[in-house]
Design an enzyme around this catalytic site. Structure first.
Site, short mmCIF file in Angstrom:
data_model
loop_
_atom_site.label_atom_id
_atom_site.label_comp_id
_atom_site.label_asym_id
_atom_site.label_seq_id
_atom_site.Cartn_x
_atom_site.Cartn_y
_atom_site.Cartn_z
N SER A 28 0.85 -1.20 0.00
CA SER A 28 0.00 0.00 0.00
C SER A 28 0.88 1.24 0.00
O SER A 28 2.00 1.22 0.52
CB SER A 28 -0.88 0.03 1.25
OG SER A 28 -1.51 1.29 1.40
N TYR A 75 -1.64 -0.60 10.33
CA TYR A 75 -1.79 -1.04 8.94
C TYR A 75 -0.60 -0.57 8.10
O TYR A 75 0.00 -1.35 7.35
CB TYR A 75 -3.10 -0.47 8.38
CG TYR A 75 -3.34 -0.73 6.90
CD1 TYR A 75 -3.84 -1.95 6.46
CD2 TYR A 75 -3.11 0.27 5.96
CE1 TYR A 75 -4.08 -2.18 5.11
CE2 TYR A 75 -3.35 0.05 4.61
CZ TYR A 75 -3.83 -1.17 4.19
OH TYR A 75 -4.06 -1.39 2.85
#
Ligand SMILES: NC(=O)c1ccc[n+]([C@@H]2O[C@H](COP(=O)([O-])OP(=O)(O)OC[C@H]3O[C@@H](n4cnc5c(N)ncnc54)[C@H](OP(=O)(O)O)[C@@H]3O)[C@@H](O)[C@H]2O)c1
Length: 244
Positions: free
Chosen positions: A142, A156
Site C-alpha cells: 500500500s 496497517y
C-alpha cells in the site's frame, strides 16, 4: 486478449472479492490456471470460481485464513497438487483495522500483522520451495508504506512498510534462482475496504478519483508476465498521484 500466461499456474490470496477477485479474473483471462484463497466470503468465492469455470477456465477456490500459517502453507501445497506446479504467487489478502494509537487493541495489532505480513512471508517461503526459474511473487502492499496521510492507520501502514522490506529481501534471496519478487502499492482503490472513505480520500488524489480494482489487476498481470523479467525487488505505485 494476449493470453501471456497460458500454461502458468497462479495462487492469489484473498481472491473472493475486491482487488483480489479482479486479479483472479485478469490472470485467468491471460490463460493461467488460478487458485485463490478466501476466509469468510464463501458464497462470493464459489460464485467467482463457477463463473470462470463456466467459460472454460481452470480455477480453484480454497478456504484458508491468512491468519493461520498452517492454512496458508496448505493452500500453496493444494495449488501445486491441483495444478501440478506453481509459477505465480500474489499475496493480496489484507485487512485494515483503523484506530488511533490511544484506542487500537493489541489483538487488532496482532491480527493485522498475522494477515498482512506473516502470511506473506509464509506463502512466499512455501511457494519458493515449488517455484522454478521464471517464478513470480507479487505482494499487494500500500502507499501507506510511504505516507500515512491521515490519522488512524498506524499499524496497517507499518505492516505495508514491512511488505516492501520483505520484498527486497526475498528478491535478493530468490534472484539467483530467476524468481522475481515485487510489491504493488495501490493508492486508494474503490472496494469494501475503502467504502465510506471516498469523500476524505479523493481530494488527496491528483486524478480526483478512486482507483479501480482492474487497474491494480493490470499491473499484477504485467508483473506476472514474461516482459517483467528484469523487474525485481521493486515497490511499484499505482495511486493517481496520492504520493506525489
Ligand atoms: N482498497 C484500497 O484502497 C487499498 C489500497 C492499498 C492497498 N490495498 C490492499 O489491497 C489488498 C486488497 O484490498 P481490497 O481493497 O480488495 O480489500 P477488501 O475489499 O476488503 O477484500 C479483501 C480480500 O481479502 C480477503 N481476506 C481478508 N482477510 C483474509 C484472511 N484472514 N484470510 C484470507 N483472505 C482474507 C477477503 O476475503 P474474505 O471476505 O473471504 O475474508 C477479500 O477477498 C489488501 O492487501 C489491501 O491492504 C487496498
Amino acid at each position: 486478449m494476449t493470453q501471456s500466461l497460458t500454461g502458468k499456474v497462479a495462487l492469489v490470496t484473498g481472491g473472493s472479492r475486491g482487488i483480489g477477485a479482479a486479479i483472479v479474473r485478469r490472470l485467468s483471462r491471460e490463460g493461467a490456471a488460478v487458485a485463490f484463497t478466501y476466509a469468510a466470503s464463501t458464497d462470493r468465492a464459489e460464485a467467482l470460481a463457477a463463473d470462470l469455470a463456466s467459460s472454460g477456465a481452470s480455477v480453484a477456490a480454497l478456504k484458508a485464513d491468512s491468519a493461520d500459517p498452517v492454512a496458508v502453507r496448505e493452500a500453496v501445497q493444494a495449488t501445486v497438487e491441483r495444478f501440478g506446479r506453481l509459477d505465480i504467487l500474489v499475496n493480496n489478502a489484507g485487512i485494515l483495522v483503523s484506530g488511533n494509537v490511544e484506542d487500537i487493541a493489541l489483538s487488532d495489532f496482532d491480527r493485522q500483522f498475522a494477515v498482512n505480513i506473516r502470511a506473506v512471508f509464509v506463502a512466499a517461503q512455501e511457494a519458493a520451495r515449488h517455484m522454478r526459474e521464471g517464478g513470480r511473487i507479487i505482494s499487494v502492499g500500500s502507499v501507506g508504506a510511504e505516507r500515512s496521510g491521515f490519522p488512524g492507520t498506524t499499524v496497517y501502514s507499518m505492516t505495508k512498510a514491512a511488505v516492501a522490506s520483505l520484498t527486497r529481501g526475498l528478491a535478493r534471496d530468490l534472484g539467483p534462482r530467476g524468481i522475481t519478487v515485487n510489491t504493488i502499492q495501490p493508492g486508494p482503490v474503490a472496494s469494501e475496504m475503502s467504502a465510506g472513505m471516498e469523500t476524505m480520500l479523493i481530494p488527496l488524489i491528483a486524478l480526483g478519483r478512486m482507483g479501480q480494482d482492474t487497474e491494480i489487476a493490470a499491473l499484477a498481470a504485467f508483473l506476472s508476465g514474461p516482459e517483467a523479467g528484469f523487474i525485481t525487488g521493486a515497490a511499484l505505485t499505482a495511486d493517481g498521484s496520492y504520493l506525489a
